[in-house]
Structures are given as C-alpha cells and as structure tokens.
Motif scaffolding. Structure first.
Motif, PDB file in Angstrom:
ATOM      1  N   PRO A 267      70.340  10.091 112.170  1.00  0.00           N
ATOM      2  CA  PRO A 267      70.370   8.625 112.146  1.00  0.00           C
ATOM      3  C   PRO A 267      69.086   8.019 111.569  1.00  0.00           C
ATOM      4  O   PRO A 267      69.130   7.000 110.870  1.00  0.00           O
ATOM      5  CB  PRO A 267      70.541   8.253 113.621  1.00  0.00           C
ATOM      6  CG  PRO A 267      71.200   9.442 114.239  1.00  0.00           C
ATOM      7  CD  PRO A 267      70.655  10.635 113.506  1.00  0.00           C
ATOM      8  N   ALA A 268      67.940   8.661 111.851  1.00  0.00           N
ATOM      9  CA  ALA A 268      66.668   8.144 111.349  1.00  0.00           C
ATOM     10  C   ALA A 268      66.624   8.168 109.821  1.00  0.00           C
ATOM     11  O   ALA A 268      66.045   7.268 109.193  1.00  0.00           O
ATOM     12  CB  ALA A 268      65.506   8.953 111.924  1.00  0.00           C
ATOM     13  N   ASN A 269      67.249   9.179 109.216  1.00  0.00           N
ATOM     14  CA  ASN A 269      67.273   9.266 107.752  1.00  0.00           C
ATOM     15  C   ASN A 269      68.104   8.134 107.156  1.00  0.00           C
ATOM     16  O   ASN A 269      67.730   7.536 106.136  1.00  0.00           O
ATOM     17  CB  ASN A 269      67.837  10.612 107.304  1.00  0.00           C
ATOM     18  CG  ASN A 269      66.956  11.776 107.698  1.00  0.00           C
ATOM     19  OD1 ASN A 269      65.775  11.593 107.978  1.00  0.00           O
ATOM     20  ND2 ASN A 269      67.525  12.977 107.731  1.00  0.00           N
ATOM     21  N   PHE A 270      69.231   7.847 107.784  1.00  0.00           N
ATOM     22  CA  PHE A 270      70.074   6.740 107.312  1.00  0.00           C
ATOM     23  C   PHE A 270      69.342   5.410 107.466  1.00  0.00           C
ATOM     24  O   PHE A 270      69.345   4.580 106.546  1.00  0.00           O
ATOM     25  CB  PHE A 270      71.393   6.706 108.086  1.00  0.00           C
ATOM     26  CG  PHE A 270      72.212   5.469 107.825  1.00  0.00           C
ATOM     27  CD1 PHE A 270      72.680   5.189 106.553  1.00  0.00           C
ATOM     28  CD2 PHE A 270      72.517   4.581 108.861  1.00  0.00           C
ATOM     29  CE1 PHE A 270      73.441   4.040 106.300  1.00  0.00           C
ATOM     30  CE2 PHE A 270      73.269   3.443 108.626  1.00  0.00           C
ATOM     31  CZ  PHE A 270      73.733   3.168 107.340  1.00  0.00           C
ATOM     32  N   SER A 271      68.711   5.193 108.594  1.00  0.00           N
ATOM     33  CA  SER A 271      67.993   3.940 108.828  1.00  0.00           C
ATOM     34  C   SER A 271      66.872   3.749 107.814  1.00  0.00           C
ATOM     35  O   SER A 271      66.681   2.647 107.281  1.00  0.00           O
ATOM     36  CB  SER A 271      67.424   3.906 110.248  1.00  0.00           C
ATOM     37  OG  SER A 271      68.455   3.880 111.210  1.00  0.00           O
ATOM     38  N   ALA A 272      66.131   4.818 107.542  1.00  0.00           N
ATOM     39  CA  ALA A 272      65.026   4.733 106.582  1.00  0.00           C
ATOM     40  C   ALA A 272      65.557   4.439 105.179  1.00  0.00           C
ATOM     41  O   ALA A 272      64.983   3.620 104.444  1.00  0.00           O
ATOM     42  CB  ALA A 272      64.234   6.039 106.591  1.00  0.00           C
ATOM     43  N   PHE A 273      66.657   5.112 104.794  1.00  0.00           N
ATOM     44  CA  PHE A 273      67.267   4.871 103.481  1.00  0.00           C
ATOM     45  C   PHE A 273      67.741   3.431 103.361  1.00  0.00           C
ATOM     46  O   PHE A 273      67.457   2.742 102.367  1.00  0.00           O
ATOM     47  CB  PHE A 273      68.433   5.836 103.268  1.00  0.00           C
ATOM     48  CG  PHE A 273      69.303   5.496 102.088  1.00  0.00           C
ATOM     49  CD1 PHE A 273      68.936   5.877 100.814  1.00  0.00           C
ATOM     50  CD2 PHE A 273      70.486   4.787 102.267  1.00  0.00           C
ATOM     51  CE1 PHE A 273      69.739   5.555  99.713  1.00  0.00           C
ATOM     52  CE2 PHE A 273      71.296   4.460 101.177  1.00  0.00           C
ATOM     53  CZ  PHE A 273      70.911   4.849  99.902  1.00  0.00           C
ATOM     54  N   PHE A 274      68.466   2.954 104.361  1.00  0.00           N
ATOM     55  CA  PHE A 274      69.038   1.604 104.305  1.00  0.00           C
ATOM     56  C   PHE A 274      67.929   0.549 104.243  1.00  0.00           C
ATOM     57  O   PHE A 274      68.016  -0.405 103.468  1.00  0.00           O
ATOM     58  CB  PHE A 274      69.931   1.365 105.523  1.00  0.00           C
ATOM     59  CG  PHE A 274      70.743   0.107 105.439  1.00  0.00           C
ATOM     60  CD1 PHE A 274      71.959   0.086 104.765  1.00  0.00           C
ATOM     61  CD2 PHE A 274      70.304  -1.074 106.029  1.00  0.00           C
ATOM     62  CE1 PHE A 274      72.708  -1.077 104.670  1.00  0.00           C
ATOM     63  CE2 PHE A 274      71.038  -2.236 105.948  1.00  0.00           C
ATOM     64  CZ  PHE A 274      72.253  -2.231 105.258  1.00  0.00           C
ATOM     65  N   LYS A 275      66.891   0.724 105.039  1.00  0.00           N
ATOM     66  CA  LYS A 275      65.801  -0.261 105.049  1.00  0.00           C
ATOM     67  C   LYS A 275      65.050  -0.264 103.729  1.00  0.00           C
ATOM     68  O   LYS A 275      64.665  -1.326 103.216  1.00  0.00           O
ATOM     69  CB  LYS A 275      64.841   0.015 106.198  1.00  0.00           C
ATOM     70  CG  LYS A 275      63.785  -1.084 106.350  1.00  0.00           C
ATOM     71  CD  LYS A 275      63.077  -1.004 107.684  1.00  0.00           C
ATOM     72  CE  LYS A 275      62.146  -2.208 107.867  1.00  0.00           C
ATOM     73  NZ  LYS A 275      61.479  -2.190 109.180  1.00  0.00           N
ATOM     74  N   LYS A 276      64.867   0.912 103.128  1.00  0.00           N
ATOM     75  CA  LYS A 276      64.179   0.992 101.843  1.00  0.00           C
ATOM     76  C   LYS A 276      64.975   0.286 100.755  1.00  0.00           C
ATOM     77  O   LYS A 276      64.412  -0.386  99.878  1.00  0.00           O
ATOM     78  CB  LYS A 276      63.955   2.453 101.457  1.00  0.00           C
ATOM     79  CG  LYS A 276      63.210   2.629 100.139  1.00  0.00           C
ATOM     80  CD  LYS A 276      62.998   4.099  99.820  1.00  0.00           C
ATOM     81  CE  LYS A 276      62.264   4.260  98.495  1.00  0.00           C
ATOM     82  NZ  LYS A 276      62.052   5.695  98.150  1.00  0.00           N
ATOM     83  N   GLN A 277      66.301   0.411 100.813  1.00  0.00           N
ATOM     84  CA  GLN A 277      67.157  -0.167  99.776  1.00  0.00           C
ATOM     85  C   GLN A 277      67.390  -1.660  99.962  1.00  0.00           C
ATOM     86  O   GLN A 277      67.554  -2.393  98.989  1.00  0.00           O
ATOM     87  CB  GLN A 277      68.511   0.558  99.751  1.00  0.00           C
ATOM     88  CG  GLN A 277      68.424   2.029  99.391  1.00  0.00           C
ATOM     89  CD  GLN A 277      67.885   2.267  98.007  1.00  0.00           C
ATOM     90  OE1 GLN A 277      68.239   1.582  97.056  1.00  0.00           O
ATOM     91  NE2 GLN A 277      66.997   3.247  97.867  1.00  0.00           N
ATOM     92  N   THR A 278      67.432  -2.119 101.213  1.00  0.00           N
ATOM     93  CA  THR A 278      67.833  -3.503 101.481  1.00  0.00           C
ATOM     94  C   THR A 278      66.734  -4.360 102.090  1.00  0.00           C
ATOM     95  O   THR A 278      66.846  -5.596 102.082  1.00  0.00           O
ATOM     96  CB  THR A 278      69.039  -3.541 102.431  1.00  0.00           C
ATOM     97  OG1 THR A 278      68.633  -3.085 103.734  1.00  0.00           O
ATOM     98  CG2 THR A 278      70.181  -2.668 101.909  1.00  0.00           C
ATOM     99  N   GLY A 279      65.711  -3.745 102.636  1.00  0.00           N
ATOM    100  CA  GLY A 279      64.673  -4.506 103.325  1.00  0.00           C
ATOM    101  C   GLY A 279      65.031  -4.865 104.743  1.00  0.00           C
ATOM    102  O   GLY A 279      64.277  -5.556 105.435  1.00  0.00           O
ATOM    103  N   SER A 280      66.183  -4.393 105.205  1.00  0.00           N
ATOM    104  CA  SER A 280      66.647  -4.683 106.566  1.00  0.00           C
ATOM    105  C   SER A 280      67.082  -3.398 107.237  1.00  0.00           C
ATOM    106  O   SER A 280      67.600  -2.483 106.590  1.00  0.00           O
ATOM    107  CB  SER A 280      67.822  -5.666 106.523  1.00  0.00           C
ATOM    108  OG  SER A 280      68.444  -5.804 107.789  1.00  0.00           O
TER     109      SER A 280
END
Length: 289
Positions: A267-280
């Motif tokens: 889950p941490a990998n998904f969260s880091a990816f999503f935040k990097k791409q969207t800023g949220s």
C-alpha cells in the motif's frame, strides 16, 4: 463496487442505427440547467460547441467551455458537463458497431489522434471557417436523423468522417503524423496503447511492453515521444493514475485494495506513486462521506 453511471446503448435500443445527434440545448432544457452526474459511455461522444460557458470534466481534468470548440470523449472515460448558460451546438454519439457497418476502421479512428482513452483530453479549438463547416455537417446529420430515408446510415457515416477529418486537420498535431503511419510507426503506437489497456495492472515498466513488441526500450520511447509528445513511461503512468482516480472516487474499495488491484505489492508504494503523480494522497482524493 463501481458506482459511476454507465450508458451502454446510444439510443437505448439494440436495433437502432447506433448513432444519435442532439442539439446541446435539448439536454440543458431537459435538466433545467442542472449539471448531469459524472458518467461513462460504452460509445464515442463528440461535442460540437459553438458557444457555451461552464466546464467539461473528463477523467478529473477540467476544461472551460467557450466558443468554437470540439470535445472528444472515448468509450469508458468518465465525464460531466456543467453548462452555466444555454449552450449552442450539437452532440454526436456513435458506437463501434456503427463504425464497422460504415466501413470506418478502428485504425482510422486511432490515426486521427482525437480520442484519448486516458490522460489529457483538451478540446480542439477551431477557426470561424472550420466551426461553420463542422456545424453545417452537424445540422445536416440532425436533419437526416429526424427525416430518415434510404441510405440514411451511410449518409450519417460520411458526414461523421468529414467532421472527424476536419477536426484532425485543424488541431495542432505533428504535420507528419500520416507520413509516419505509412512506415509502421502509427501501428506501433496503436499496439502499445492496446497493450497498456490490457496489462496496466501487471506491467508498470516500459521494458515489459518493449519485450512484448519485440523492440528495444529506446526504440519504443523514441517513436512514442515523436508521435505523441509523451514518453512511453508517461503513457503507462497516465493509465494507472486515471484508473486509480476512477476507483478512489467512484467505488467503495479501500486505498489498500485499489493499490493491490493496480499491481502494487505494498500500500505504501501505491500511496507514494499516487501522491507523486497527483500531489494528493489517495485518502485525500477520495470523496468525504
């Protein structure tokens, strides 16, 4: 569970022509000027906007309505129309089976580069001359639809092709797009995008796609960048981000479940990816109850 509304028939009738042309004002008056709910179609949508104010949201990207615009929404994209004044123009809805019946190939639709299954999908901005021509085609289609005669479907197909070609010629795409398609590069892009659609949950790296296409990663990146202006990696990431946004916003799945579904082992990998791409963060993007 996916809660976004989905429309799977152009006319709600499986034996229809599978194409429909409406004046934009019709939907505005039917809803009494209220925005429609976010929804998706199993068919193509083209909005010929002579004049309006408000916004068009396509896969969480917001585009302001104005004058002399044409919007293209591919099957499966989530969109919402928000009109602030009575709009002027036409909506053209058509299915894949309509294209097949009128000998309009998927390759033709792809090579126009007007419909985007994911990522940035701004409207085509037209000149006065082009908009007048396209709205004339739209008006002719509306008349033919409401006064059907022999070969009406063929006439609608011909006018639809004219609209699409005029928009392709008017938009700011590389001038050598069709020249490149002749030497196989357009076919490569089409195959690459089809692979993304089928494998984005499992293949996150450019090398996976290059190996399947029997080419080097450098060659894939060069061709994709030259024809689309985006790298292969950006296309892959755009697809994952769009699907993540749809699931976060329109389903009752948890962020953890969505991450696993999209191929992230933690889950941490998904969260880091999503935040990097969207800023949220995923949790901040989800609507609050």
């Amino acid at each position: 569970m996916d809660t976004v509304k989905n429309y799977d028939k152009v006319n709600g009738d499986p034996v229809s022509l599978e194409i429909r042309i409406d004046e934009l004002i019709t939907a505005y008056e039917k809803s009494q000027g209220q925005p429609d709910e976010p929804h998706r179609h199993d068919f193509y949508t083209v909005l010929l906007v002579e004049k309006s104010q408000g916004k068009h949201l396509i896969d969480f990207n917001e585009y302001p309505f104005g004058e002399k615009q044409v919007f293209f929404v591919a099957p499966g994209q989530v969109h919402q129309v928000v009109d602030e004044i009575p709009p002027k123009g036409f909506a053209v809805l058509f299915s894949q089976s309509f294209l097949l019946r009128n000998n309009i190939s998927e390759h033709f639709i792809h090579d126009l580069n007007l419909f985007h299954d994911f990522g940035y999908a701004p409207p085509v901005e037209l000149s006065d001359e082009s908009m007048q021509k396209i709205c004339s085609y739209g008006s002719d289609m509306f008349t033919i639809q409401n006064n059907p005669k022999t070969f009406s479907s063929e006439a609608l197909g011909a006018l639809l092709k004219l609209i699409l070609i005029e928009c392709h010629q008017a938009c700011t795409l590389p001038n050598d797009l069709f020249l490149q398609s002749e030497n196989g590069k357009s076919s490569l892009i089409r195959n690459f995008k089809e692979l993304i659609e089928s494998n984005y949950q499992d293949w996150h790296g450019v090398q996976d796609y290059a190996e399947n296409l029997n080419i080097s990663t450098d060659h894939l990146n060069r061709v994709v960048k030259a024809q689309t202006g985006k790298t292969a990696k950006e296309h892959i990431q755009s697809k994952i981000v769009v699907e993540a946004k749809r699931l976060l916003y329109f389903s009752d799945m948890s962020s953890k479940e969505i991450g696993y579904l999209l191929g992230f082992s933690e889950p941490a990998n998904f969260s880091a990816f999503f935040k990097k791409q969207t800023g949220s963060s995923p949790s901040n993007f989800q609507p609050k109850n």
